[in-house]
Design a protein around this motif. Sequence first.
Motif, PDB file in Angstrom:
ATOM      1  N   ARG A 198       0.823  -1.202   0.000  1.00 51.66           N
ATOM      2  CA  ARG A 198       0.000   0.000   0.000  1.00 51.66           C
ATOM      3  C   ARG A 198       0.865   1.264   0.000  1.00 51.66           C
ATOM      4  NH1 ARG A 198      -3.533   0.798   5.180  1.00 51.66           N
ATOM      5  NH2 ARG A 198      -1.420   1.229   5.948  1.00 51.66           N
ATOM      6  N   MET A 199       1.921   1.277   0.824  1.00 55.85           N
ATOM      7  CA  MET A 199       2.811   2.437   0.845  1.00 55.85           C
ATOM      8  C   MET A 199       3.510   2.625  -0.504  1.00 55.85           C
ATOM      9  SD  MET A 199       4.422   1.940   4.675  1.00 55.85           S
ATOM     10  CE  MET A 199       5.487   3.355   4.525  1.00 55.85           C
ATOM     11  N   GLU A 200       3.894   1.526  -1.115  1.00 59.66           N
ATOM     12  CA  GLU A 200       4.515   1.641  -2.438  1.00 59.66           C
ATOM     13  C   GLU A 200       3.543   2.218  -3.454  1.00 59.66           C
ATOM     14  OE1 GLU A 200       5.916  -2.196  -3.429  1.00 59.66           O
ATOM     15  OE2 GLU A 200       7.713  -2.094  -2.158  1.00 59.66           O
ATOM     16  N   GLN A 201       2.297   1.762  -3.400  1.00 59.41           N
ATOM     17  CA  GLN A 201       1.299   2.284  -4.331  1.00 59.41           C
ATOM     18  C   GLN A 201       1.019   3.761  -4.065  1.00 59.41           C
ATOM     19  OE1 GLN A 201      -2.073  -0.298  -3.911  1.00 59.41           O
ATOM     20  NE2 GLN A 201      -1.068  -2.038  -4.931  1.00 59.41           N
ATOM     21  N   GLN A 202       0.942   4.152  -2.773  1.00 62.85           N
ATOM     22  CA  GLN A 202       0.743   5.564  -2.464  1.00 62.85           C
ATOM     23  C   GLN A 202       1.923   6.419  -2.946  1.00 62.85           C
ATOM     24  OE1 GLN A 202       0.060   5.675   1.744  1.00 62.85           O
ATOM     25  NE2 GLN A 202      -2.080   4.985   1.578  1.00 62.85           N
ATOM     26  N   ALA A 203       3.135   5.906  -2.735  1.00 59.21           N
ATOM     27  CA  ALA A 203       4.307   6.654  -3.190  1.00 59.21           C
ATOM     28  C   ALA A 203       4.309   6.798  -4.712  1.00 59.21           C
ATOM     29  CB  ALA A 203       5.581   5.952  -2.722  1.00 59.21           C
ATOM     30  N   ASN A 204       3.954   5.702  -5.398  1.00 55.67           N
ATOM     31  CA  ASN A 204       3.895   5.791  -6.862  1.00 55.67           C
ATOM     32  C   ASN A 204       2.815   6.772  -7.311  1.00 55.67           C
ATOM     33  OD1 ASN A 204       5.969   3.901  -7.217  1.00 55.67           O
ATOM     34  ND2 ASN A 204       4.547   2.172  -7.125  1.00 55.67           N
ATOM     35  N   ALA A 205       1.665   6.769  -6.600  1.00 59.31           N
ATOM     36  CA  ALA A 205       0.604   7.714  -6.955  1.00 59.31           C
ATOM     37  C   ALA A 205       1.051   9.155  -6.714  1.00 59.31           C
ATOM     38  CB  ALA A 205      -0.650   7.401  -6.149  1.00 59.31           C
ATOM     39  N   TYR A 206       1.706   9.401  -5.568  1.00 60.78           N
ATOM     40  CA  TYR A 206       2.207  10.758  -5.288  1.00 60.78           C
ATOM     41  C   TYR A 206       3.229  11.188  -6.329  1.00 60.78           C
ATOM     42  CZ  TYR A 206       4.654  14.521  -2.839  1.00 60.78           C
ATOM     43  OH  TYR A 206       5.238  15.715  -2.512  1.00 60.78           O
ATOM     44  N   LYS A 207       4.066  10.251  -6.699  1.00 56.62           N
ATOM     45  CA  LYS A 207       5.073  10.562  -7.718  1.00 56.62           C
ATOM     46  C   LYS A 207       4.405  10.953  -9.035  1.00 56.62           C
ATOM     47  CE  LYS A 207       8.769   8.298 -10.332  1.00 56.62           C
ATOM     48  NZ  LYS A 207       9.530   7.054 -10.520  1.00 56.62           N
ATOM     49  N   GLN A 208       3.437  10.167  -9.444  1.00 60.31           N
ATOM     50  CA  GLN A 208       2.751  10.465 -10.695  1.00 60.31           C
ATOM     51  C   GLN A 208       2.000  11.795 -10.617  1.00 60.31           C
ATOM     52  OE1 GLN A 208       3.069   8.824 -13.504  1.00 60.31           O
ATOM     53  NE2 GLN A 208       4.414   7.283 -12.551  1.00 60.31           N
ATOM     54  N   ARG A 209       1.388  12.070  -9.453  1.00 62.13           N
ATOM     55  CA  ARG A 209       0.662  13.332  -9.304  1.00 62.13           C
ATOM     56  C   ARG A 209       1.605  14.532  -9.394  1.00 62.13           C
ATOM     57  NH1 ARG A 209      -1.820  14.290  -3.578  1.00 62.13           N
ATOM     58  NH2 ARG A 209       0.394  14.773  -3.241  1.00 62.13           N
ATOM     59  N   GLU A 210       2.744  14.451  -8.701  1.00 58.21           N
ATOM     60  CA  GLU A 210       3.697  15.561  -8.742  1.00 58.21           C
ATOM     61  C   GLU A 210       4.253  15.759 -10.157  1.00 58.21           C
ATOM     62  OE1 GLU A 210       4.480  17.718  -6.421  1.00 58.21           O
ATOM     63  OE2 GLU A 210       3.001  16.802  -5.063  1.00 58.21           O
ATOM     64  N   ILE A 211       4.497  14.636 -10.813  1.00 66.51           N
ATOM     65  CA  ILE A 211       5.010  14.763 -12.188  1.00 66.51           C
ATOM     66  C   ILE A 211       3.991  15.431 -13.087  1.00 66.51           C
ATOM     67  CG2 ILE A 211       5.698  13.422 -14.215  1.00 66.51           C
ATOM     68  CD1 ILE A 211       6.997  11.424 -12.312  1.00 66.51           C
ATOM     69  N   LEU A 212       2.731  15.017 -12.964  1.00 71.27           N
ATOM     70  CA  LEU A 212       1.694  15.594 -13.799  1.00 71.27           C
ATOM     71  C   LEU A 212       1.464  17.071 -13.462  1.00 71.27           C
ATOM     72  CD1 LEU A 212      -0.880  12.652 -13.851  1.00 71.27           C
ATOM     73  CD2 LEU A 212       0.735  13.321 -15.646  1.00 71.27           C
ATOM     74  N   GLU A 213       1.487  17.410 -12.151  1.00 70.75           N
ATOM     75  CA  GLU A 213       1.329  18.808 -11.769  1.00 70.75           C
ATOM     76  C   GLU A 213       2.482  19.658 -12.299  1.00 70.75           C
ATOM     77  OE1 GLU A 213       0.884  18.993  -7.572  1.00 70.75           O
ATOM     78  OE2 GLU A 213      -1.179  18.223  -7.577  1.00 70.75           O
ATOM     79  N   ALA A 214       3.676  19.143 -12.201  1.00 67.74           N
ATOM     80  CA  ALA A 214       4.825  19.887 -12.724  1.00 67.74           C
ATOM     81  C   ALA A 214       4.710  20.077 -14.232  1.00 67.74           C
ATOM     82  CB  ALA A 214       6.116  19.143 -12.365  1.00 67.74           C
TER      83      ALA A 214
END
Length: 382
Positions: free
Chosen positions: A260-276
Amino acid sequence: MAWNEPGNKGNKDPWGNKSGNDKGPPDLDEVFRNFSKRFGGGKGNGNGPKVSSFGLIIVLGIAIVVWGLSGFYTVKEAEKGVALRFGQYIGQVDPGLQWKATFIDEVFPVNVSTVRSIPASGSMLTADENVVLVELDVQYRVTDAYNFLFSAVDANASLREATDSALRYVVGHNKMDDILTTGRDQIRRDTWAEVERIIEPYKLGINIVDVNFLPARPPEEVKNAFDDAISAQEDEQRFIREAEAYARAIEPKARGQVQRMEQQANAYKQREILEARGKVASFELLLPEYQLAPEVTRERLYLDAMQEVMSGTSKVLLDAKNSGNMMYLPLDKLMQKNQADSKPRNVSSNSTTSSSTNYGSSSNTSIPLDTRPTRGERQGRN
């Protein structure tokens, strides 16, 4: 004086005849002659009886019939017969009705189906120099009847001695804790292999079916202490099993949390990348507009930034122009007051609600609605 001598008044006959004229004991020749006549014998010639050949044939025939009938015997279903002729082995006899030559052949039946057992027990010394009472039961079956009977003087006694020797050897190479607790099965298998190794050269004609290693026990003098030690070892094993069960219950939960933590980290990573990427795209779209109209674009950016900043607070500080007073505008209180005024009042209530708002000064001061600095002021600040 003889009993038949003349002048013997009594004339006593030792066969009971009182008179000398009575007949004496029967003649043996006469008895044999009468016996020969019954079987068809001829007349005597004074030298002895003459027996006919027919009588001898009858006697011989009867003897042969009796001899032949005496040779029948039965071998049981679970047995094998070992046949000897004049003491020499000639083969094995199968179950059923059989015949042997009496006084010539001998047959020794041996049960080859029954599982036999030989116990072995005794006080033995272990590898760690402790004395332990051990009991063992060896189960075997006869596979070769001839070897079982004649390869050794007593196959059972030979197997018993081999079992005792093997058991003492195996116990002497193991520690007492293993003998009493966890190593019992290994000791049983080692003893089995050692017994087979010992009896193999003797060819006893037997096959070991199983070896039962009965529970060993310490001497009676130290039995209580060993019982406590065994209980402690059992508790140790129980605690180990409980710990393993707890680990098996916790491990899946931990793995689930990790995933679950890995999936959350991957989701946060994707969100930050998309926002940037969105900000970069927005800046790339804004740059041409700024190059065409810098003042208007700068004004618009300022308004958007102030709107974003001021939207997150319920309090506003106003720097009144040319007054030197800092005005405090409690927007949260004003909003609460407006909400209270909009609610219907309770007519039956005896109390009246009053509220007053302090704007930071007792004087009537006008609050400028346009708090935005002028363009010249912003340029002067810059």
